[in-house]
Design an enzyme around this catalytic site. Structure first.
Site, PDB file in Angstrom:
ATOM      1  N   LYS A  77       0.854  -1.194   0.000  1.00 18.21           N
ATOM      2  CA  LYS A  77       0.000   0.000   0.000  1.00 18.21           C
ATOM      3  C   LYS A  77       0.891   1.246   0.000  1.00 18.21           C
ATOM      4  CE  LYS A  77      -4.015   1.934   2.478  1.00 18.21           C
ATOM      5  NZ  LYS A  77      -4.916   1.829   3.643  1.00 18.21           N
ATOM      6  N   SER A 157     -10.061   2.155   2.604  1.00 21.16           N
ATOM      7  CA  SER A 157      -9.105   2.851   1.780  1.00 21.16           C
ATOM      8  C   SER A 157      -8.116   1.932   1.068  1.00 21.16           C
ATOM      9  CB  SER A 157      -8.311   3.839   2.639  1.00 21.16           C
ATOM     10  OG  SER A 157      -7.483   3.158   3.557  1.00 21.16           O
ATOM     11  N   SER A 181     -10.585   0.037   6.881  1.00 24.77           N
ATOM     12  CA  SER A 181      -9.904   0.120   5.586  1.00 24.77           C
ATOM     13  C   SER A 181      -9.211  -1.152   5.115  1.00 24.77           C
ATOM     14  CB  SER A 181      -8.863   1.243   5.614  1.00 24.77           C
ATOM     15  OG  SER A 181      -9.489   2.492   5.488  1.00 24.77           O
TER      16      SER A 181
END
Lengths: 488, 95
Positions: A77, A157, A181
């Site tokens: 990420k 997210s 998330s």
């Protein structure tokens, strides 16, 4: 055999037996990434670095050496600092930022022998539930509704992480979870995501959103892979004073253990008004799956559940407004020159932050401003104590709590425009962050439209093992879910 | 509680975000939606409840107050929009 179809556990066995090489596996992923550009999962690809790492892994594997993830290609990420590589939290304000250091989580993974494929798309500064707030554009969910070619969001997210794992363009991915998330995008893409107990994984070198809530974890194809990944990511880190000094167990050992006699809590407050019948049915099926394997189902009460989300929307923006104060056009990334220093700050932050981030920084600034701090922030932290107390009481009656992961299946981009409506996506996950508990989302079935739906298991602090043990039972009964490849 | 345009302007200033006058009504509306949402907390009785400061009960780890790391001025300033001789460069602040 398609190499990219292998789980980590399967690839590990083949790598160790020298049936495949780390280089072959890495090349398979590099080529799969090339063909999946339309999903927009990666914001930076590092094929040369991946090949160099795979080469080292092959040397180790040939000697019968290597770590727990030797030769396994991962996506990272964009929130994790990776030395010399694009690290921008998918924000315009961090344009060109290539840190001179490595986050503890990624360093742990490289030390275990993993290979980096690149950086994954996400909501800007992890603020969002659909990946639509990314400066690099949205991510497309590999899943589509039956008889439809309409794009859907992967959730957020960690939308890039979830899509990349679901589309087999990385073996597994790192992700972070402040209010849901990891678990919400995992549920939207038919993947497994675990947010560990606060303090289990070091936050050092991970771009901060809300420091008292942020926690990193993996998104993987199945429960065993999640156990393998979490073991490698977790550590005690002197650089993070909130990292807890407890040994990291071998989570894989929990998989396959009987759940006979395990007490499963069903919180009645989660049966909130307006819970979709399909989600309720999934939840009941999940409880049935566990009951059939000898678990005991116990109704419990978590009376402050409905206040978790409003309290979160005070605590998280407040901490974000403070954490994001460092993006001032001086030390990193973007700078828009102004008439003076203040004007430079204001112009840089207006241009560099997207709308959702600006909104949250302003809410946070307001609730922390003189005269409002007690009414908002302190009040919310008190409510948090009550939320945690609800769980503390529940643990005298049950060993693990079962809930839906999300109130719906994946939706289309642009479908939700009202911010509060978007926040409601986290209604089942956010309590877990507020209480600092571990939670895992495990795919449990498909909606009537053919989209994946997930269930969430919540555990006692530092009892991730029971989550893996229980999630594996659901997985055994429900199966795993792979999206049909329409993009390559 | 709800915010008016004047308050939004003040908050934007505190947050160091430039906001055009034409944007104020939209922002006030958006902030009020969120602030109205969090108003629900007024229903909760928090008398004699301590604010949560740590989700796990642990003693803060202490260490000797000595320098253990550092000395990378170049690595730190390399990410800046403008730097010179390992210093961050900013617009002139003192006349």
């Amino acid at each position: 055999m398609t190499l990219t179809a292998l789980t980590i556990a399967q690839a590990r066995a083949k790598l160790q037996a020298r049936e495949i090489s780390a280089m072959e596996l890495t090349e398979a992923y590099i080529s799969a990434i090339e063909k999946a550009k339309t999903l927009n999962a990666y914001v930076a690809e590092t094929p040369e670095q991946a090949r160099a790492m795979a080469k080292v892994s092959d040397v180790k594997l040939a000697k019968g050496e290597g770590g727990a993830l030797e030769g396994i290609p991962l996506g990272i990420k964009d929130l994790f600092a990776t030395k010399g590589v694009h690290t921008q939290a998918c924000s315009h304000i961090l344009d060109g930022f290539k840190p001179g250091y490595e986050s503890t989580v990624t360093q742990n993974l490289w030390d275990a022998g993993a290979v980096m494929l690149g950086k994954l798309n996400m909501d800007e500064f992890a603020m969002g539930s659909s990946n639509e707030t990314s400066y690099y554009g949205g991510v497309t969910n590999p899943w589509r509704r039956h008889n439809s070619n309409k794009s859907l969001v992967p959730g957020g997210s960690s939308g890039g992480s979830a899509t990349a794992v679901s589309a087999h363009i990385c073996a597994a991915a790192t992700a972070t979870d402040t209010g849901g998330s990891i678990r919400q995008p995992a549920a939207f893409t038919g993947t497994v995501g675990i947010k560990p107990t606060y303090g289990r994984v070091s936050r050092w070198g991970t771009v901060a959103f809300a420091s008292s809530l942020d926690q990193a974890g993996p998104i993987t194809r199945d429960v065993r892979d999640a156990a393998i990944m979490l073991k490698a990511m977790a550590s005690v880190d002197l650089k993070d004073t909130t990292s807890i000094d407890l040994p990291v167990p071998d989570y894989e050992k929990a998989i396959g253990k009987s759940i006979k006699g395990l007490r499963i809590g069903i919180p009645k407050e989660y049966r909130a008004e307006g819970l979709a019948p399909e989600i309720n049915a999934l939840w009941e099926r999940g409880a049935q799956m566990l009951k059939e394997q000898g678990a005991e189902i116990v109704e419990i009460s978590l009376p402050h559940t409905k206040y978790a989300l409003p309290a979160y929307y005070i605590v998280a923006p407040a901490e974000a407004s403070s954490n994001l104060a460092r993006y001032d056009g001086v030390r990193y990334g973007l700078r828009i020159p102004g008439d003076d220093l203040i004007d430079t700050y204001e112009k840089t932050r207006a241009a560099g932050f997207g709308r959702e981030v600006q909104r949250r920084v302003m809410v946070g600034t307001y609730v922390l401003s003189a005269g409002y701090y007690d009414a908002y922030y302190v009040k919310a932290q008190k409510v948090r104590t009550l939320i945690k107390r609800d769980f503390d009481e529940a643990w005298s009656k049950v060993d693990v709590v079962l809930t839906p992961a999300t109130p719906s299946a994946a939706f289309a981009p642009g479908e939700i425009t009202d911010p509060v409506q978007m926040y409601l996506n986290d209604i089942f996950t956010v309590t877990v962050n507020m209480a600092g508990l571990p939670g895992i989302a495990v795919p449990s079935g498909l909606s009537s439209e053919g989209l994946p739906l997930g269930l969430q298991l919540i555990g006692k602090p530092f009892d991730e093992e029971t989550l893996f043990q229980t999630a594996a039972v659901i997985e055994q009964a429900a199966g795993t879910f792979t999206a049909k490849n329409w993009w390559a | 509680m709800s915010v008016d345009e004047k308050t939004v302007r003040r908050v934007a200033r505190l947050a160091r975000i430039k906001v055009a006058d034409s944007e104020l009504p939209r922002l006030a509306g958006e902030l009020n939606v969120i602030l109205n949402f969090v108003e629900q907390l007024n229903e909760v009785n928090v008398d004699n409840v301590m604010p949560l400061t740590s989700v796990v009960e642990v003693d803060m780890r202490l260490r000797a107050d000595v320098v253990t790391d550092g000395g990378y001025a170049k690595a730190v300033t390399q990410s800046a929009a403008a730097s010179e001789d390992d210093f961050f460069m900013v617009p002139k602040v003192v006349e």
